[in-house]
Design an enzyme around this catalytic site. Structure first.
Site, PDB file in Angstrom:
ATOM      1  CB  CYS A 117      19.497 -71.215  72.693  1.00  0.00           C
ATOM      2  SG  CYS A 117      17.929 -71.724  72.003  1.00  0.00           S
ATOM      3  N   GLY A 138      16.745 -72.959  65.567  1.00  0.00           N
ATOM      4  CA  GLY A 138      16.714 -73.370  66.968  1.00  0.00           C
ATOM      5  C   GLY A 138      16.120 -74.765  67.112  1.00  0.00           C
ATOM      6  CG  HIS A 175      16.914 -67.310  69.384  1.00  0.00           C
ATOM      7  ND1 HIS A 175      16.700 -67.889  68.153  1.00  0.00           N
ATOM      8  CD2 HIS A 175      16.904 -68.333  70.275  1.00  0.00           C
ATOM      9  CE1 HIS A 175      16.578 -69.195  68.284  1.00  0.00           C
ATOM     10  NE2 HIS A 175      16.701 -69.497  69.552  1.00  0.00           N
TER      11      HIS A 175
HETATM   12  N1  LIG Z   1      19.636 -75.632  67.729  1.00  0.00           N
HETATM   13  C1  LIG Z   1      19.735 -74.859  68.778  1.00  0.00           C
HETATM   14  O1  LIG Z   1      19.658 -73.636  68.688  1.00  0.00           O
HETATM   15  C2  LIG Z   1      19.986 -75.437  70.143  1.00  0.00           C
HETATM   16  C3  LIG Z   1      20.327 -74.561  71.176  1.00  0.00           C
HETATM   17  C4  LIG Z   1      20.548 -75.082  72.455  1.00  0.00           C
HETATM   18  C5  LIG Z   1      20.436 -76.434  72.659  1.00  0.00           C
HETATM   19  N2  LIG Z   1      20.094 -77.267  71.637  1.00  0.00           N
HETATM   20  C6  LIG Z   1      20.013 -78.689  71.905  1.00  0.00           C
HETATM   21  O2  LIG Z   1      21.146 -79.315  71.293  1.00  0.00           O
HETATM   22  C7  LIG Z   1      20.796 -80.612  70.845  1.00  0.00           C
HETATM   23  C8  LIG Z   1      21.116 -80.713  69.363  1.00  0.00           C
HETATM   24  O3  LIG Z   1      20.321 -79.776  68.674  1.00  0.00           O
HETATM   25  P1  LIG Z   1      20.547 -79.428  67.140  1.00  0.00           P
HETATM   26  O4  LIG Z   1      19.740 -78.230  66.898  1.00  0.00           O
HETATM   27  O5  LIG Z   1      21.987 -79.434  66.816  1.00  0.00           O
HETATM   28  O6  LIG Z   1      19.819 -80.685  66.443  1.00  0.00           O
HETATM   29  P2  LIG Z   1      20.056 -81.275  64.961  1.00  0.00           P
HETATM   30  O7  LIG Z   1      20.528 -80.221  64.034  1.00  0.00           O
HETATM   31  O8  LIG Z   1      18.799 -81.993  64.653  1.00  0.00           O
HETATM   32  O9  LIG Z   1      21.234 -82.322  65.174  1.00  0.00           O
HETATM   33  C9  LIG Z   1      21.062 -83.493  65.947  1.00  0.00           C
HETATM   34  C10 LIG Z   1      22.385 -84.226  65.987  1.00  0.00           C
HETATM   35  O10 LIG Z   1      22.210 -85.384  66.802  1.00  0.00           O
HETATM   36  C11 LIG Z   1      22.627 -86.530  66.054  1.00  0.00           C
HETATM   37  N3  LIG Z   1      21.871 -87.712  66.470  1.00  0.00           N
HETATM   38  C12 LIG Z   1      20.536 -87.934  66.399  1.00  0.00           C
HETATM   39  N4  LIG Z   1      20.247 -89.163  66.874  1.00  0.00           N
HETATM   40  C13 LIG Z   1      21.430 -89.715  67.250  1.00  0.00           C
HETATM   41  C14 LIG Z   1      21.794 -90.963  67.809  1.00  0.00           C
HETATM   42  N5  LIG Z   1      20.887 -91.903  68.078  1.00  0.00           N
HETATM   43  N6  LIG Z   1      23.108 -91.194  68.065  1.00  0.00           N
HETATM   44  C15 LIG Z   1      24.053 -90.252  67.795  1.00  0.00           C
HETATM   45  N7  LIG Z   1      23.764 -89.068  67.260  1.00  0.00           N
HETATM   46  C16 LIG Z   1      22.463 -88.788  67.006  1.00  0.00           C
HETATM   47  C17 LIG Z   1      22.319 -86.166  64.623  1.00  0.00           C
HETATM   48  O11 LIG Z   1      23.039 -87.018  63.751  1.00  0.00           O
HETATM   49  P3  LIG Z   1      22.511 -87.261  62.236  1.00  0.00           P
HETATM   50  O12 LIG Z   1      22.961 -86.064  61.457  1.00  0.00           O
HETATM   51  O13 LIG Z   1      23.231 -88.503  61.868  1.00  0.00           O
HETATM   52  O14 LIG Z   1      21.043 -87.391  62.304  1.00  0.00           O
HETATM   53  C18 LIG Z   1      22.839 -84.731  64.609  1.00  0.00           C
HETATM   54  O15 LIG Z   1      24.239 -84.729  64.569  1.00  0.00           O
HETATM   55  C19 LIG Z   1      19.307 -80.779  71.166  1.00  0.00           C
HETATM   56  O16 LIG Z   1      19.165 -81.461  72.390  1.00  0.00           O
HETATM   57  C20 LIG Z   1      18.794 -79.365  71.303  1.00  0.00           C
HETATM   58  O17 LIG Z   1      17.690 -79.265  72.177  1.00  0.00           O
HETATM   59  C21 LIG Z   1      19.886 -76.795  70.381  1.00  0.00           C
END
Ligand SMILES: NC(=O)c1ccc[n+]([C@@H]2O[C@H](COP(=O)([O-])OP(=O)(O)OC[C@H]3O[C@@H](n4cnc5c(N)ncnc54)[C@H](OP(=O)(O)O)[C@@H]3O)[C@@H](O)[C@H]2O)c1
Length: 333
Positions: A126, A157, A240
């Site tokens: 991001c 993030g 950010h």
């Molecule tokens: N947050 C950001 O600003 C951002 C920006 C760019 C990229 N990313 C990337 O995007 C991805 C998600 O980030 P996030 O911030 O959205 O994380 P998050 O809020 O922790 O959400 C993680 C998601 O993945 C699901 N999950 C976890 N383990 C799983 C499994 N074994 N099978 C299926 N679903 C599973 C979780 O489901 P449950 O709710 O059931 O646990 C939840 O829906 C990451 O790789 C991160 O690096 C994030």
């Protein structure tokens, strides 16, 4: 279309964008981990029910947005791509893989129109997206010789758990108590600290900084691009900020920089010195574009410039960029 990780910070934002575009709820499959099965997720005026991930079901949809971390991405993406599904992954799993395009459509969208078109595409970090979207019109017009950037990154993030940790710790501290951190190495309420990703003992760079360097070089196709990041977490819930110092290849001025940025549809200039009206994290929330202000010549008098960028890391920094990639991959030739 399916979203894997639909209950997370990025997944929920992707649902909100799709619902806002009028995408029919019946054409969206929302998947998450087993612990969320049955959870109801708002989709405009309708509700979706979270399902457990199921590769057979995913093979039946035309496009999959993976927002469930690197482990799940490594497990699902190659197999889905082999079976012909278009996949965009928002994790770091494939960002360094030369066989997988790493794309910000406004900058290197041509990668998506290769023949044959890629089935698996990685979305950048991001912080990389926000920085490069703001710099692109300047890079095209003046060329960039050197970029130094200090980031001010919201806690979300690091996902939903980090958002909860910030809320809980802030409340606890206001109530006079302290809570041990779980997501971050430090308490995140009322605190600023270097990005939590591991630091390379040799270079001193953390993973976030390394990614910004490597991804910028890949996206610009400039293996020697000089980009010098320092990444920090600030106790903000969302968006950010980035304080940037730049040296261009061609001579320019503050007015010309403002004009070039103002013409770009992905950038909004907020730079009113008289009223002190400049971008802020709160101003950037929910916006598809990136805000730029505090455009000024460096007081060092060396011909370099400084500016301040704010962007929504969940929107253009993640969900929106991924959906734009899928839009291109699924559009008819
Ligand atoms: N947050 C950001 O600003 C951002 C920006 C760019 C990229 N990313 C990337 O995007 C991805 C998600 O980030 P996030 O911030 O959205 O994380 P998050 O809020 O922790 O959400 C993680 C998601 O993945 C699901 N999950 C976890 N383990 C799983 C499994 N074994 N099978 C299926 N679903 C599973 C979780 O489901 P449950 O709710 O059931 O646990 C939840 O829906 C990451 O790789 C991160 O690096 C994030």
């Amino acid at each position: 279309m399916a979203i894997v990780g639909a209950t997370g910070a990025v997944g929920l934002e992707a649902l909100a964008i799709l619902a806002g575009r009028g995408h029919p709820a019946s054409h969206v499959v929302a998947m998450a981990s087993r612990r969320s099965v049955g959870q109801e997720l708002r989709f405009g005026a309708e509700m979706l029910v979270a399902e457990t991930r199921d590769i057979a079901r995913l093979r039946d949809v035309d496009a999959v947005l993976l927002a469930a971390g690197a482990r799940v991405a490594r497990e699902l993406a190659p197999e889905l791509a082999r079976s012909g599904t278009r996949v965009v992954d928002t994790s770091a799993a494939f960002r360094g893989d030369p066989a997988v395009p790493l794309v910000i459509p406004e900058i290197n969208g041509a990668e998506l129109r290769r023949v044959p078109p890629p089935r698996l595409v990685a979305a950048p970090n991001c912080s990389t997206i926000i920085l490069l979207v703001a710099l692109e019109p300047l890079r095209r017009r003046f060329g960039l010789e050197h970029v130094e950037v200090t980031t001010f990154q919201a806690m979300s993030g690091a996902g939903q758990a980090a958002t909860r940790e910030l809320e809980v710790q802030t409340r606890a501290r206001l109530d006079g108590s302290t809570l041990a951190p779980e997501v971050f190495p430090e308490p995140c309420g009322f605190n600023v600290f270097p990005h939590e990703s591991p630091v390379d003992p040799e270079t001193g760079l953390n993973v976030e900084e390394r990614e910004m360097i490597d991804e910028t070089r890949r996206i610009w196709n400039e293996p020697d691009a000089r980009i010098v990041p320092s990444c920090f977490r600030v106790p903000a819930l969302r968006a950010h900020g980035q304080s940037v110092a730049l040296r261009f290849r061609k001579r320019t001025s503050v007015d010309e920089i403002r004009r070039v940025l103002a013409r770009d549809p992905n950038v909004t200039v907020q730079d009113e010195r008289e009223r002190s009206l400049f971008p802020s994290l709160l101003r950037a929330i929910g916006r598809d574009d990136v805000l730029v202000g505090r455009i000024r010549q460096s007081p060092a008098g060396d011909g370099s410039f400084q500016l301040w960028i704010c962007g929504d890391h969940l929107r253009k920094g993640a969900a929106l960029n991924a959906l734009q990639i899928l839009d291109t991959l699924t559009e008819p030739p």
